[in-house]
Design an enzyme around this catalytic site. Structure first.
Site, PDB file in Angstrom:
ATOM      1  N   GLY A   1      56.923  92.954  12.661  1.00  0.00           N
ATOM      2  CA  GLY A   1      56.706  92.356  11.109  1.00  0.00           C
ATOM      3  C   GLY A   1      56.663  93.454  10.108  1.00  0.00           C
ATOM      4  O   GLY A   1      57.116  93.260   9.048  1.00  0.00           O
TER       5      GLY A   1
ATOM      6  N   GLU B   1      60.317  94.070   9.816  1.00  0.00           N
ATOM      7  CA  GLU B   1      60.703  92.757   8.996  1.00  0.00           C
ATOM      8  C   GLU B   1      60.647  92.925   7.534  1.00  0.00           C
ATOM      9  O   GLU B   1      61.480  92.683   6.573  1.00  0.00           O
ATOM     10  CB  GLU B   1      60.295  91.589   9.529  1.00  0.00           C
ATOM     11  CG  GLU B   1      61.029  91.584  10.999  1.00  0.00           C
ATOM     12  CD  GLU B   1      60.248  90.313  11.747  1.00  0.00           C
ATOM     13  OE1 GLU B   1      59.204  90.344  12.070  1.00  0.00           O
ATOM     14  OE2 GLU B   1      60.990  89.336  11.752  1.00  0.00           O
TER      15      GLU B   1
ATOM     16  N   GLU C   1      58.782  92.411  19.692  1.00  0.00           N
ATOM     17  CA  GLU C   1      58.210  91.013  19.955  1.00  0.00           C
ATOM     18  C   GLU C   1      58.403  90.508  21.251  1.00  0.00           C
ATOM     19  O   GLU C   1      57.829  89.694  21.687  1.00  0.00           O
ATOM     20  CB  GLU C   1      58.768  90.194  18.710  1.00  0.00           C
ATOM     21  CG  GLU C   1      58.025  90.228  17.450  1.00  0.00           C
ATOM     22  CD  GLU C   1      58.679  91.199  16.472  1.00  0.00           C
ATOM     23  OE1 GLU C   1      59.579  92.194  17.066  1.00  0.00           O
ATOM     24  OE2 GLU C   1      58.551  91.426  15.358  1.00  0.00           O
TER      25      GLU C   1
HETATM   26  N1  3HC Z   1      48.109  93.406  16.041  1.00  0.00           N
HETATM   27  C1  3HC Z   1      46.605  93.562  16.225  1.00  0.00           C
HETATM   28  N2  3HC Z   1      45.965  94.845  16.482  1.00  0.00           N
HETATM   29  C2  3HC Z   1      46.958  95.424  16.906  1.00  0.00           C
HETATM   30  C3  3HC Z   1      48.245  95.725  16.575  1.00  0.00           C
HETATM   31  C4  3HC Z   1      49.021  94.398  16.362  1.00  0.00           C
HETATM   32  N3  3HC Z   1      50.264  94.328  16.101  1.00  0.00           N
HETATM   33  N4  3HC Z   1      48.854  96.704  17.282  1.00  0.00           N
HETATM   34  C5  3HC Z   1      47.820  97.594  17.534  1.00  0.00           C
HETATM   35  N5  3HC Z   1      46.759  96.924  17.405  1.00  0.00           N
HETATM   36  C6  3HC Z   1      45.294  97.488  17.768  1.00  0.00           C
HETATM   37  C7  3HC Z   1      44.956  97.689  19.164  1.00  0.00           C
HETATM   38  O1  3HC Z   1      44.681  96.426  19.818  1.00  0.00           O
HETATM   39  C8  3HC Z   1      43.969  98.859  19.105  1.00  0.00           C
HETATM   40  O2  3HC Z   1      42.867  98.244  18.885  1.00  0.00           O
HETATM   41  P1  3HC Z   1      41.397  98.753  18.992  1.00  0.00           P
HETATM   42  O3  3HC Z   1      41.277 100.243  18.507  1.00  0.00           O
HETATM   43  O4  3HC Z   1      40.334  97.953  18.618  1.00  0.00           O
HETATM   44  O5  3HC Z   1      41.411  98.887  20.720  1.00  0.00           O
HETATM   45  C9  3HC Z   1      44.271  99.498  18.008  1.00  0.00           C
HETATM   46  O6  3HC Z   1      45.224  98.752  17.101  1.00  0.00           O
HETATM   47  C10 3HC Z   1      45.044 100.948  18.201  1.00  0.00           C
HETATM   48  O7  3HC Z   1      46.311 100.498  18.999  1.00  0.00           O
HETATM   49  P2  3HC Z   1      46.533 101.445  20.415  1.00  0.00           P
HETATM   50  O8  3HC Z   1      45.409 101.804  21.013  1.00  0.00           O
HETATM   51  O9  3HC Z   1      47.751 100.753  20.788  1.00  0.00           O
HETATM   52  O10 3HC Z   1      47.104 102.824  19.392  1.00  0.00           O
HETATM   53  P3  3HC Z   1      48.139 103.763  19.718  1.00  0.00           P
HETATM   54  O11 3HC Z   1      48.409 104.560  18.774  1.00  0.00           O
HETATM   55  O12 3HC Z   1      48.566 104.100  21.215  1.00  0.00           O
HETATM   56  O13 3HC Z   1      49.556 102.710  19.502  1.00  0.00           O
HETATM   57  C11 3HC Z   1      51.103 101.301  18.482  1.00  0.00           C
HETATM   58  C12 3HC Z   1      49.942 102.377  18.144  1.00  0.00           C
HETATM   59  C13 3HC Z   1      52.423 102.009  18.755  1.00  0.00           C
HETATM   60  C14 3HC Z   1      51.191 100.750  16.886  1.00  0.00           C
HETATM   61  C15 3HC Z   1      50.652 100.011  19.270  1.00  0.00           C
HETATM   62  O14 3HC Z   1      49.428  99.778  19.253  1.00  0.00           O
HETATM   63  C16 3HC Z   1      51.558  99.027  19.225  1.00  0.00           C
HETATM   64  O15 3HC Z   1      52.683  99.211  20.121  1.00  0.00           O
HETATM   65  N6  3HC Z   1      51.134  97.863  18.923  1.00  0.00           N
HETATM   66  C17 3HC Z   1      51.909  96.772  19.004  1.00  0.00           C
HETATM   67  C18 3HC Z   1      52.900  96.634  18.269  1.00  0.00           C
HETATM   68  C19 3HC Z   1      53.702  95.049  18.005  1.00  0.00           C
HETATM   69  O16 3HC Z   1      53.882  94.505  19.236  1.00  0.00           O
HETATM   70  N7  3HC Z   1      54.157  94.870  16.820  1.00  0.00           N
HETATM   71  C20 3HC Z   1      54.700  93.418  16.900  1.00  0.00           C
HETATM   72  C21 3HC Z   1      53.583  92.397  16.495  1.00  0.00           C
HETATM   73  S1  3HC Z   1      54.270  90.690  16.612  1.00  0.00           S
HETATM   74  C22 3HC Z   1      54.995  90.544  15.004  1.00  0.00           C
HETATM   75  O17 3HC Z   1      55.276  91.383  14.488  1.00  0.00           O
HETATM   76  C23 3HC Z   1      55.524  89.077  14.836  1.00  0.00           C
HETATM   77  C24 3HC Z   1      56.410  89.306  13.641  1.00  0.00           C
HETATM   78  O18 3HC Z   1      57.673  89.299  14.035  1.00  0.00           O
HETATM   79  C25 3HC Z   1      56.167  87.928  12.742  1.00  0.00           C
END
Ligand code: 3HC
Length: 678
Positions: A107, A110, A130
């Protein structure tokens, strides 16, 4: 000269409102945060002194996207979402620019696509991941990206789900420029340009393809992804959404995307993949302390990576040792690999260099990087080279006496604060720790073959292993980009202990007359890359028999088929015969070929043991095997060997090819009510 290239005057600087995403740790766009952001946007839109808006991020990144926690429950009726924020940007007549540094994902990307311009720092990473959560980009990504870079490239980008560098994003046309120095200054300069909504463009297929190619590109994409029932649900829906971008006006496409996204949020595969996402992030949280933040509260998040592990030693230059050394070198940590046997050292040198050269050939490394990595590994037979290593991983022959001897020797050579780790897959860590004067700094680091590729690392805690040692091991796992899972010091730890029962269940079925080929086919259909018999053949039946003997009285199966195969020198793939036959002409000697002789061997042994044949349905076969995994998993939880069901799921998804869209064995059992076979 472009308007954006003109020097910035201070009046213009004042006319640009900078909105900074600030929702630590990753600027996730939660409902609550979107409400705040929307209010800020409305204020900027309403302020006549503001002519343009720059959106940027804090904490070293733009945004990780939607807050995945928000998807775990029904959406509150008055929730403000990224879609609302984007709608406000879209409706505004003012120019919006995204100033991107660090991660800009889901997002977050996006949101940036709703802006008129995008500038990024050179180290930015952009992606729509996603699909990895069983979702599709649901805030306009599937509609805007095909309009920006073409449907073919957009499909590839979104179906892969991995992020790309700023340089690649520029090549693809996702961003407008890489800021040479001050990102905000460049963003403000871009904001002088005209309004430029992506939504007003017509989607194209690709620069070199006419619109008539659309049905072909869409059909090809559907063909490339797995079937819906086999982990491909989100991919097919994503392709449907892109098809809508090509065929429908923007607003209709957006409506289609929203409907498909909402369906996916509730789908089983997405629930399972989100479970994997959260389970992964729980791994290093150790009840009672040991998480890095608890052990080292003084170190800030950003600073945690680079301290403490400056050199690693590996003892044993076999396949495992070489793989481990490559894994460290890939993570930028200098390694010294020690072996008494000169021949082994030479062979390891060749293996390691061969691996780096292969990566160059595959285009994954430049010559220069390969050379640098090669230089960071030192090969020697001189144990004294280990004296300044911070962590030493022992990867010698799997024999307790041999390993004890190594630990005695290491304790004498290694600096006092160094951590000594064993890569054993079955042996007692405490027995090794007792050989040293530093049992608090001894643990198991169980890598999986090939160690430089497999993303799992079991971190085995001995009775005296200290929280600091465990915390360092988790940090190391993170540096190696592996999923570190804590395991108690018990035979086979988590993964191998469970796989033992799984293979045993497969053998019991074969004794009841189900062919190994059918059992393997059923498990492949479920989503494993290979069945239990092909897997046994791959790891070597002699290895399986040795593990069985070490496990004590419980045999694999009730007959001695395994012994007979090993006696007949049918050791698996390496001897071109095991439970299956192999033929160099078929799948380069890796394709299992059904062997009636082995089926007859099972029948013969079953008759002798008085085991009656039985008919099984495919569902029964699958449930029997998964049930065996789960029963052992439950025992490991009871005994405290595994901390949480999610940890077991991570072990299976990342170490044993358990299909992630089924969430791991414990998740699958809890949601599909698999009968548990003790
Ligand atoms: N939502 C909620 N929490 C998230 C998050 C997210 N998208 N991304 C990361 N977090 C949280 C983790 O759970 C973690 O929480 P904690 O400290 O309580 O354990 C904290 O943030 C740190 O995350 P990481 O330990 O993974 O930290 P890194 O520095 O290693 O990595 C990152 C950072 C590359 C941003 C990795 O967290 C990541 O890949 N996150 C997911 C990204 C993702 O999948 N985004 C898509 C979401 S869906 C979406 O956007 C739908 C839209 O199209 C409508």
């Amino acid at each position: 000269m472009n308007p954006s290239d003109a020097p910035l005057d201070s009046a213009w600087g004042d006319a640009v409102r900078v909105l900074t995403l600030d929702n630590p740790p990753v600027n996730a766009l939660s409902f609550a945060y979107c409400a705040k952001l929307l209010a800020e946007l409305h204020a900027a839109h309403a302020d006549d002194a503001v002519q343009a808006i720059v959106i940027t991020g804090s904490h070293g990144l733009f945004s990780a996207g939607a807050d995945v926690n928000d998807f775990q429950s029904e959406m509150p009726p008055n929730a403000v979402t990224i879609r609302d924020v984007i709608a406000a940007i879209e409706a505004s007549v003012k120019v919006h620019v995204a100033a991107i540094e660090g991660n800009c994902l889901g997002g977050g990307l996006e949101l940036s696509l709703a802006c008129d311009y995008r500038a990024a720092t050179a180290d930015a990473k952009l992606g729509l991941p996603e699909i990895r959560l069983g979702l599709l980009p649901g805030a306009g990504g599937t509609q805007r990206l095909p309009r920006l870079i073409g449907a073919r490239a957009a499909l590839e980008f979104m179906l892969k789900g991995s992020s790309v560098s700023a340089e690649r994003a520029l090549e693809l046309g996702i961003i407008d420029e890489i800021a040479p120095s001050d990102l905000l200054e460049r963003a403000k300069a871009l904001a002088k340009g005209p309004k430029r909504r992506i939504s007003e463009r017509q989607a194209i297929i690709a620069k070199d393809l006419p619109m008539q190619a659309a049905p072909y590109v869409v059909a090809q994409a559907h063909k490339m992804v797995p079937p819906e029932a086999n982990g491909g649900l989100a991919a097919h829906k994503l392709i449907d959404a892109v098809q809508a971008a090509v065929e429908l006006p923007f607003s209709f496409g957006i409506a289609r995307e929203s409907r498909l996204f909402d369906e996916l949020v509730r789908s089983e595969p997405s629930l399972a993949l989100r479970h994997v996402f959260f389970a992964e992030r729980e791994l290093s949280k150790i009840p009672g302390g040991s998480s890095f933040d608890e052990v080292y509260p003084e170190r800030s998040r950003g600073a945690r990576d680079d301290k403490g592990i400056e050199k690693v030693g590996v003892v044993g230059a076999g396949t495992m040792g070489s793989g481990i050394a490559i894994a460290f070198a890939q993570a930028g940590i200098p390694v010294v690999i020690v072996d008494n046997n000169d021949e082994a050292v030479d062979k390891a040198r060749q293996t390691v260099m061969g691996m780096f050269m292969y990566q160059v050939q595959m285009g994954r490394l430049t010559q220069e990087e390969a050379w640098k990595r090669g230089q960071s590994i030192q090969f020697t037979d001189d144990w004294k080279e280990l004296a300044d290593a911070d962590v030493i991983v022992e990867a010698v022959f799997e024999n307790l006496d041999v390993k004890r001897e190594v630990f005695r020797k290491l304790d004498a050579i290694a600096k006092p604060q160094a951590i000594l780790a064993s890569n054993t897959s079955t042996l007692d860590i405490d027995a090794l720790a007792r050989e040293t004067k530093r049992p608090d700094r001894v643990l198991g680091l169980h890598f999986f073959v090939p160690a430089n590729i497999m993303p799992l690392l079991e971190i085995v805690r001995g009775t005296e292993t200290s929280p600091e040692t465990i915390a360092t091991a988790f940090r190391l796992a993170k540096k190696l980009r592996k999923k570190g899972v804590l395991s108690g010091n018990a035979f086979g730890f988590i993964g191998n202990r469970m796989i033992f029962d799984y293979v045993q269940a497969a053998n019991a079925l074969a004794e009841e007359g189900v062919t190994p080929a059918r059992i393997d086919a059923v498990m492949k259909e479920f989503g494993f890359p290979m069945g239990p018999f092909a897997m046994s053949d791959l790891s070597g039946l002699d290895v399986g028999l040795a593990v069985q003997k070490a496990a004590g009285p419980q045999a694999i199966g009730r007959t001695n088929v395994l012994e007979r195969l090993v006696e007949a020198k049918r050791l698996g793939q390496k001897t071109m015969a095991g439970y299956f036959k192999y033929d160099k002409a078929v799948g380069k000697g890796r394709e299992p070929i059904r062997d009636p002789a082995v089926e007859e061997m099972f029948a013969e042994e079953a008759r002798k043991a008085g085991i009656a044949p039985r008919e099984y349905s495919d569902d029964e076969i699958r449930d029997r095997l998964l049930g065996a995994l789960v029963a052992r998993g439950e025992k490991l939880l009871e005994e405290g060997v595994a901390l949480r069901p999610g940890d077991i799921d991570i072990v299976y998804v990342y170490g044993y090819g358990f299909p992630p869209h089924h969430g791991g064995p414990m998740w699958y059992a809890a949601h599909q009510r698999v009968p548990v076979h003790a």
